[in-house]
Write an enzyme that holds these catalytic residues in place. Structure first.
Site, mmCIF file in Angstrom:
data_model
loop_
_atom_site.group_PDB
_atom_site.id
_atom_site.type_symbol
_atom_site.label_atom_id
_atom_site.label_comp_id
_atom_site.label_asym_id
_atom_site.label_seq_id
_atom_site.Cartn_x
_atom_site.Cartn_y
_atom_site.Cartn_z
ATOM 1 N N HIS A 224 0.840 -1.208 0.000
ATOM 2 C CA HIS A 224 0.000 0.000 0.000
ATOM 3 C C HIS A 224 0.867 1.247 0.000
ATOM 4 O O HIS A 224 2.087 1.161 0.110
ATOM 5 C CB HIS A 224 -1.023 -0.005 1.139
ATOM 6 N N HIS B 263 1.315 3.920 1.995
ATOM 7 C CA HIS B 263 1.865 4.653 3.146
ATOM 8 C C HIS B 263 3.386 4.776 3.055
ATOM 9 O O HIS B 263 4.065 3.889 2.540
ATOM 10 C CB HIS B 263 1.459 3.986 4.461
ATOM 11 N N ASP C 83 5.803 4.469 5.095
ATOM 12 C CA ASP C 83 6.668 3.418 5.661
ATOM 13 C C ASP C 83 6.593 2.113 4.852
ATOM 14 O O ASP C 83 7.183 1.104 5.240
ATOM 15 C CB ASP C 83 6.344 3.173 7.148
ATOM 16 N N HIS C 84 5.894 2.164 3.709
ATOM 17 C CA HIS C 84 5.793 0.990 2.826
ATOM 18 C C HIS C 84 6.261 1.282 1.396
ATOM 19 O O HIS C 84 6.759 0.393 0.716
ATOM 20 C CB HIS C 84 4.354 0.457 2.809
ATOM 21 N N HIS D 98 -7.523 -0.904 5.606
ATOM 22 C CA HIS D 98 -6.493 0.004 6.161
ATOM 23 C C HIS D 98 -6.318 1.182 5.197
ATOM 24 O O HIS D 98 -6.325 2.342 5.604
ATOM 25 C CB HIS D 98 -5.206 -0.782 6.350
ATOM 26 N N ASP E 219 -0.094 -4.092 6.140
ATOM 27 C CA ASP E 219 -0.789 -3.646 7.342
ATOM 28 C C ASP E 219 -2.246 -4.108 7.349
ATOM 29 O O ASP E 219 -3.098 -3.496 7.996
ATOM 30 C CB ASP E 219 -0.769 -2.110 7.450
ATOM 31 N N HIS F 178 4.710 -5.018 10.612
ATOM 32 C CA HIS F 178 5.100 -4.346 11.861
ATOM 33 C C HIS F 178 5.232 -5.336 13.014
ATOM 34 O O HIS F 178 4.529 -6.343 13.065
ATOM 35 C CB HIS F 178 4.051 -3.288 12.266
HETATM 36 FE FE FE Z 1 2.713 0.514 8.128
HETATM 37 ZN ZN ZN Z 2 0.059 1.456 6.646
#
Ligand code: FE
Ligand code: ZN
Length: 255
Positions: A56, A58, A60-61, A114, A133, A171
């Site tokens: 996805h 985000h 951090d991805h 999410h 996530d 995570h």
């Molecule tokens: Fe994440």
């Molecule tokens: Zn995320």
């Protein structure tokens, strides 16, 4: 020959993953939480990055996409729903699609909830699921863009995979997830045992990931809206399962 899967910590609590086929040399990373960490492993192993699979958008991805693509010229595979939010996207995939990596079939599931356009990658040949996530060990992603019903539909697709499927989530949230899970299913013995294992692993700073689909189905409250004990604990006896799921998610948000 099996794929080699390397799991490594990035940022405060992310896991990065490299998937390497020793025969063809093809190497993919699943999401890009850490450019430096990823490059360090590639250098040490002498691997060349050929693909990025994004779950996805985000940061951090997908935040490391462009830096890795610039260095390696790799192909970026991600959701067809989200081309404007996934940097450098080359190959658009969606629910039910099959993508070939290193001669193997990678199945794509849309697991929105999410985010809209969150996808998971299932490497059936190697019993490995990369779910970003969407599903966590003993938890699930927060619903930033989707509805509870949508997320419950998404999670059911992952529950249908074989019990021995390894769940590579993005995570290390498991300790906090276990604390919540015990509040809604305090009498679940499999959960109690798993919570003890998790305490021991985290006390030694060891990862609790991957788990398996079988373990998650037995202990993860977000996959257990059918549990009578859980329904009683959250005052949702005999409610529709998506409503039980929604209440479980709401309580976790306020935990
Ligand atoms: Fe994440
Ligand atoms: Zn995320």
């Amino acid at each position: 020959m099996s794929l080699i899967i390397r799991q490594y910590p990035c940022r405060s609590d992310n896991y990065g993953y490299l998937v390497h086929d020793p025969e063809s040399g093809d190497t993919a990373c699943v999401d890009t939480p850490g450019v430096q960490e990823t490059n360090d492993i590639l250098d040490v192993e002498g691997w060349r990055l050929t693909h990025i699979f994004n779950t996805h958008w985000h940061d951090d991805h997908a935040g490391g996409n462009l830096a890795l693509k610039e260095k390696w010229g790799c192909k970026i595979v991600g959701s067809a729903i989200d081309p404007e939010r996934i940097p450098g996207l080359d190959v658009e995939v969606g629910d039910g699609d099959e993508y070939t990596f290193a001669g193997r079939t990678v199945q794509v599931f849309d697991v929105s909830g999410h985010t809209n356009g969150h996808i998971s990658f299932y490497f059936g040949s190697d019993d490995a699921l990369f779910c970003g996530d969407a599903l966590f060990a003993l938890g699930c992603g927060r619903l930033f863009e989707g509805t509870p019903s949508q997320m419950w539909t998404s999670l059911q697709k992952l529950m249908a995979l074989p019990d021995n499927t390894r769940v590579y989530c993005a995570h290390e949230y498991t300790l906090a997830n276990a604390a919540f899970a015990l509040t809604v299913e305090p009498n679940n013995e499999a959960l109690q045992a798993r919570a003890r294992e998790i305490d021991a692993l985290r006390a030694q700073q060891k990862p609790t990931v991957p788990s398996t689909i079988g373990e998650e189905k037995a202990t993860n409250p977000f996959l257990r809206p059918m549990s009578q004990d859980l329904q009683m604990a959250i005052d949702k006896v005999d409610a529709p399962l998506d409503e039980v799921f929604a209440e479980t998610r709401r309580r976790k948000d306020n935990f």
